[in-house]
Structure formats: structure tokens, C-alpha cells
Motif scaffolding. Structure first.
Motif, PDB file in Angstrom:
ATOM      1  N   UNK A 160      -3.028   4.463  -1.093  1.00 40.53           N
ATOM      2  CA  UNK A 160      -1.983   5.352  -1.592  1.00 40.53           C
ATOM      3  C   UNK A 160      -1.978   5.348  -3.127  1.00 40.53           C
ATOM      4  N   UNK A 161      -2.182   4.170  -3.728  1.00 46.16           N
ATOM      5  CA  UNK A 161      -2.218   4.070  -5.190  1.00 46.16           C
ATOM      6  C   UNK A 161      -3.412   4.821  -5.763  1.00 46.16           C
ATOM      7  N   UNK A 221      -6.890   0.700  -9.035  1.00 47.25           N
ATOM      8  CA  UNK A 221      -7.595  -0.513  -9.450  1.00 47.25           C
ATOM      9  C   UNK A 221      -6.635  -1.697  -9.558  1.00 47.25           C
ATOM     10  N   UNK A 222      -5.471  -1.457 -10.142  1.00 49.08           N
ATOM     11  CA  UNK A 222      -4.476  -2.529 -10.276  1.00 49.08           C
ATOM     12  C   UNK A 222      -3.981  -2.955  -8.893  1.00 49.08           C
ATOM     13  N   UNK A 241       6.902   3.868 -15.321  1.00 51.59           N
ATOM     14  CA  UNK A 241       5.981   4.784 -15.997  1.00 51.59           C
ATOM     15  C   UNK A 241       4.598   4.183 -16.173  1.00 51.59           C
ATOM     16  N   UNK A 242       4.517   2.882 -16.164  1.00 49.94           N
ATOM     17  CA  UNK A 242       3.255   2.187 -16.387  1.00 49.94           C
ATOM     18  C   UNK A 242       2.372   2.248 -15.135  1.00 49.94           C
ATOM     19  N   UNK A 243       1.111   2.559 -15.344  1.00 50.26           N
ATOM     20  CA  UNK A 243       0.163   2.581 -14.227  1.00 50.26           C
ATOM     21  C   UNK A 243       0.030   1.188 -13.617  1.00 50.26           C
ATOM     22  N   UNK A 269       3.106  -2.441  -7.561  1.00 46.56           N
ATOM     23  CA  UNK A 269       4.087  -2.172  -6.516  1.00 46.56           C
ATOM     24  C   UNK A 269       3.389  -1.938  -5.175  1.00 46.56           C
ATOM     25  N   UNK A 270       2.370  -1.109  -5.176  1.00 41.53           N
ATOM     26  CA  UNK A 270       1.669  -0.797  -3.938  1.00 41.53           C
ATOM     27  C   UNK A 270       0.768  -1.938  -3.475  1.00 41.53           C
TER      28      UNK A 270
END
Length: 93
Positions: A59-60, A69-70, A39-41, A47-48
Motif C-alpha cells: 500500500x505504501x 522503501x521506508x 507530511x513526511x514520506x 506507519x504502514x
């Protein structure tokens, strides 16, 4: 690619596998997001960024600004770690 050549790899093959990993990782990342309850951005972006390189960052960004950004930050940090650790691993092996 420079590090790949310096440690005895084939830079062209390195580029091919990086692109292949990015495309496959971006597609599998969407499937993983449906299976895992992330659920966390930050978790979705990491992950991506970790698994799919620049294609994953793109894709993110499609999922959300924070995820993008992450993902970009994680991709850069993992790249730096790889560049710093690869020569050390070659010496150990």
C-alpha cells in the motif's frame, strides 16, 4: 512462525493473525493518513510498515517510492526485533 512454535504458540494461527493484521492495518492506515497531518514520506512509510506488514508495504508503494522503501525497511527491522525479543519475553513471563 518458527519462533511462534518454539515459544509454545500455534504457527498456523500466527500466520492467520499476521495476514489479518496486515489487511486491516493497510485499510486503517489510509484512514489514519487522512486524519493525521503526516507530511513526511518517512512517517507515512513507517506507519504502514509497522502496522500492516507486507500488505502495508504494498500500500505504501502505491503512495510513493520513498514511502514504500521506508515501509519495507521498518517491517524488516520490527520483525528482527520481535524475533530477538520474543524468547526473552517468554522467559520473563
Amino acid at each position: 512462525m518458527t519462533v511462534s512454535g518454539a515459544i509454545g504458540g500455534i504457527p498456523e494461527l500466527t500466520a492467520l493473525f499476521v495476514i489479518f493484521t496486515g489487511v486491516i492495518g493497510a485499510e486503517l492506515g489510509q484512514i489514519i493518513l487522512k486524519i493525521l497531518p503526516l507530511r513526511s514520506a518517512m512517517a507515512r512509510g513507517a506507519l504502514f510498515g509497522m502496522g500492516a506488514h507486507a500488505v502495508g508495504v504494498n500500500k505504501a508503494h502505491g503512495i510513493g517510492r520513498e514511502e514504500g522503501a521506508v515501509a519495507g525497511l521498518v517491517m524488516v527491522l520490527v520483525g528482527l526485533v520481535n524475533v530477538l525479543i520474543a524468547p526473552i519475553l517468554v522467559q520473563c513471563l
